[in-house]
Write an enzyme that holds these catalytic residues in place. Structure first.
Site, PDB file in Angstrom:
ATOM      1  N   ILE A  27       0.537  -1.692   0.290  1.00 39.82           N
ATOM      2  CA  ILE A  27      -0.096  -0.259  -0.161  1.00 39.82           C
ATOM      3  C   ILE A  27       0.813   1.383  -0.018  1.00 39.82           C
ATOM      4  CG2 ILE A  27      -1.733   1.143   1.364  1.00 39.82           C
ATOM      5  CD1 ILE A  27      -2.504  -1.543  -0.296  1.00 39.82           C
TER       6      ILE A  27
ATOM      7  N   HIS B 205      -2.703  -4.180  11.217  1.00 43.23           N
ATOM      8  CA  HIS B 205      -2.513  -3.746  12.503  1.00 43.23           C
ATOM      9  C   HIS B 205      -2.701  -4.353  13.618  1.00 43.23           C
ATOM     10  CE1 HIS B 205      -4.811  -0.702   9.843  1.00 43.23           C
ATOM     11  NE2 HIS B 205      -4.225   0.268  11.028  1.00 43.23           N
TER      12      HIS B 205
END
EC number: 2.1.1.14
Length: 764
Positions: A440, A703
């Site tokens: 990303i 995460h």
């Protein structure tokens, strides 16, 4: 006498003490007792900061997230973490992030971690909460230990405490059922636990309990409206007085409902919901407290105290002791202390108020209301001068920017050709395999990277040494991607402190704090830049870094930019003009960067709009206006390029199924989204909506420190391929990798590349 209170205080600490204590514990560098001691110290400091208020919140402190706290208070733990050894706080962290400290995980026998709870945005903020997991069989059992411990600490400190809990209807409305059942069916089972909680708090000395029901400011279907009637009529016999708190918007059609619920008081946000005030004054029973959120808990501009008093004094005359005043919402969403700032431009600093200063503003208002304006004459005069100075400052308004805005027309937002024609040209140019792999944007931000940036900002090293160090990090990222076998590369972003702040630092119209940190989730803090004036781009911001990275490889190198809507939503944005105007200014500035990248030979450009969904108004009736100017702004930014240039965008941790048509209207060639924590649930929308362009559903939850297996990622992509043609699918993580460690990233991406090869062999 007007009563003063607060709905919540930032919990990270003025120097981010909670962040560092959490990360130290998670790394095994400190004990759980050390972590709990930091929590206790922060709570004591924060209660001291609120000295002088009539009621102070207790229970607003969380080690990770207030919704996760509520799940544990209600005994709603996922089955996968039940029965594991270790402290309850270790179990809490397993739900939050998939694992706790190494020693705790070894003791519990779950060193591979567990699946982390789903995470999404808290209403229209940049704060992320852990979504409660529900099924038709969910049972609730009270564990009030957290609240009771904090209540005892507050009482020992002499604090007049007001415990804070998430209300039952909001809790169910924000939860997700894993079996397709109706969450409202659990209300009957849930309410006795809330009643037991309120009784327990009363037994331990609580007079008032703040019960947060922000879901009331959204458009509610009749079953949910009826749920409020059921819930609060059952809870009305509790031996405490309930302050039902709403915030983030207007009640509108919920005014009568909210005014007549059997609670002792109602809090409304009159910063965002001023239109509710007059109707509620007529609807509210004569016995009920009305708490007005008069200080903006979401932004950092000083309150016009004299202006507030002009309309607030007549209300006090009407309500008398039934009037309470407070910030509009919890101060969780603003930094802690403006007095910590030593380098912020003095003029701009004079226009601002952080959490501690907002409580000072509240005290000034209370002084004026209760003892007369003359008792706070100096404070009101200083406030009037600061408000006037900001309004008249030539630094705020730039005629050249306004002239550029006036020239915007529809052609700026149009690509030369439709997607199908562009896709053929891009395929020929890029020569990518099926299921192309990419990341990303960011790679791990190591301690060495952060130290080098600090040294450069402090003037301890010359620019040439800084550039050389950053180029070395970029070269490392390129080497690692070559070794991994990724298809489209990124430069790793070592030079970027934050995806918004980095760009704001190079745009005119922005200012920056040193310590303006705000919690985004867990230990993750962001430092939103301060957007105070008209925006323009003096020079190219990313071209040198991207072109250097491209010079190191023959693989396509993505130019990485943050989009105008995300820059807007993740800034402390000016409140003296419509957000749509500010967003278009940002769009024109970032468009210049896009065109410069293309001229430099960059073939793929990613314009992240992670916060597009976040900015949606809470009421669907207002969505079209927002989406109109937000999508227009993205298209202005992205669509000046040739057909052969591939435009990507990225969105993360947002429910966007209900705006998928607007996302398609962005007309990005490829979009990457978060889907791994939700088990590709976000792709359900594609059963009915035929998304026309390419899409990369994230298969690696960045995460969590957990390393996903190849088989897990293949399974997720197979689910995606059931809804989206395989030839339009990308394979990528959920989000950037800056918060992870290289020893996690390399094996995870190795598995991801292997998963793509498996998919090519079976589905390609």
């Amino acid at each position: 006498m007007a009563i003063t209170h607060n709905l919540g205080f930032p919990r990270i600490g003025a120097k981010r003490q909670l962040k560092f204590a959490l990360e130290s514990y998670w790394k095994g560098q400190s004990s759980i007792e050390d972590l709990k001691a930091v929590g206790s110290q922060l709570r004591a400091q924060h209660w001291e900061d609120q000295t002088g208020l009539d009621l102070v919140p207790v229970g607003d402190f969380a080690f990770y997230d207030q919704m996760l706290d509520m799940s544990f208070t209600l005994g709603n733990l996922p089955e996968r973490v039940r029965g594991l050894a270790g402290d309850a706080l270790d179990t809490y962290f397993r739900v939050a992030r998939g694992r706790s400290a190494p020693a705790a995980e070894e003791q519990a026998g779950c060193t591979g971690g567990v699946a982390a709870g789903e995470m999404t945005k808290w209403f229209d903020t940049n704060y992320h909460y852990i979504v409660p997991e529900l099924t038709a069989d969910t049972r609730f059992e009270l564990d009030a230990s957290r609240l009771l411990e904090q209540l005892a600490e507050a009482k020992a400190q002499g604090v007049r405490a007001k415990p804070v809990v998430i209300g039952p209807v909001t809790y169910l409305a924000l939860g997700k059922t894993k079996d397709g059942s109706d969450p409202l069916a659990l209300l009957e089972r849930l309410l006795p636990v809330y009643a037991e909680l309120l009784n327990t708090l009363a037994e331990h000395g609580a007079d008032w309990v703040q019960i947060d029901e922000p879901i009331l400011v959204t458009e509610l279907e009749e079953p949910w409206r009826h749920a409020f009637e059921i819930a609060y009529h059952e809870l009305k016999s509790a031996p405490v007085k309930l302050l039902l708190a709403t915030y983030f918007g207007e009640l509108q059609e919920q005014r009568y409902l909210a005014a007549n619920l059997p609670v002792a008081g109602l809090h409304i946000d009159v910063v965002r919901g001023r239109e509710d005030l007059v109707p509620l004054l007529n609807l509210l029973p004569s016995s009920k407290i009305l708490s007005l959120g008069v200080i903006d808990g979401r932004n950092i501009w000083k309150t016009d105290l004299n202006g507030v008093l002009e309309w607030l004094e007549p209300i006090q005359a009407q309500l008398g002791e039934r009037l309470w005043i407070a910030p509009s919402c919890s101060l969780l969403h603003v930094p802690v202390d403006l007095d910590s700032e030593q380098k912020l431009d003095a003029e701009i600093q004079s226009w601002l108020a952080f959490a501690r200063q907002k409580l000072d503003e509240l005290r000034v208002l209370a002084g004026a209301l209760n003892q007369g304006r003359h008792t706070v004459q100096a404070e009101l005069a200083a406030n009037r001068a600061a408000i006037a100075a900001r309004r008249s400052s030539p630094r705020v308004n730039n005629p050249a920017v306004k002239a550029a805005l006036a020239k915007i027309d529809a052609r700026l937002g149009e690509r030369n050709s439709p997607y199908a024609e562009r896709a053929a040209k891009q395929a020929e140019r890029l020569q990518l395999p099926k299921f192309p792999t990419t990341t990303i944007g960011s790679f791990p931000q190591t301690a060495e990277i952060r130290q080098t940036r600090r040294q450069f900002k402090a003037g301890d090293i010359e620019e040439a040494a800084y550039v050389e160090a950053m180029r070395g990090e970029i070269a490392r990222c390129v080497r690692e991607q070559e070794a991994l076998g990724l298809d489209v590369f990124v430069h790793g972003e070592p030079e970027r402190n934050d995806m918004v702040e980095y760009f704001g630092e190079q745009l005119d119209g922005y200012a920056f704090s040193q310590f303006g940190w705000v919690q985004s989730y867990g230990s993750r803090c962001v430092k939103p830049p301060i957007l105070f004036g008209d925006i323009s781009r003096p020079k190219a911001m990313t071209v040198d870094w991207i072109t250097y990275a491209q010079s190191l490889t023959d693989k396509p190198m993505k130019g990485m930019l943050t989009g105008p809507v995300t820059i807007l939503n993740w800034s402390f944005v000016r409140d003296d003009q419509p957000r749509s105007v500010t967003c278009r200014q940002l769009a024109l500035a970032i468009r210049e960067e896009v065109l410069d990248l293309e001229r430099a030979g960059v073939r793929v450009i990613q314009i992240d709009e992670a916060a597009l969904r976040e900015g949606l108004p809470l009421r669907k009736s207002q969505w079209d206006d927002y989406l109109g100017w937000a999508i227009e702004s993205f298209r202005i930014t992205a669509n000046g390029v040739a057909d052969e240039t591939q435009i990507h965008t990225h969105m993360c941790y947002s429910e966007f199924n209900d705006i998928i048509a607007a996302i398609a209207d962005m007309d990005a060639d490829a979009i990457t989204i978060e889907t791994s924590r939700s088990d590709m649930e976000l792709l359900d929308v594609f059963d009915d909506f035929k998304y026309p362009n390419e899409i990369g559903p994230g298969v690696y939850d960045i995460h969590s420190p957990n390393i996903p297996a190849e088989e897990q990622m293949v399974a997720l992509m197979r689910k995606a391929a059931e809804r989206i043609p395989a030839e339009r699918l990308w394979v990528n993580p959920d989000c950037g990798l800056k918060t992870r460690q290289w020893n996690e990233v390399i094996p995870a991406l190795t598995n991801m590349v292997s998963a793509a090869k498996t998919l090519r062999a079976s589905l390609g």
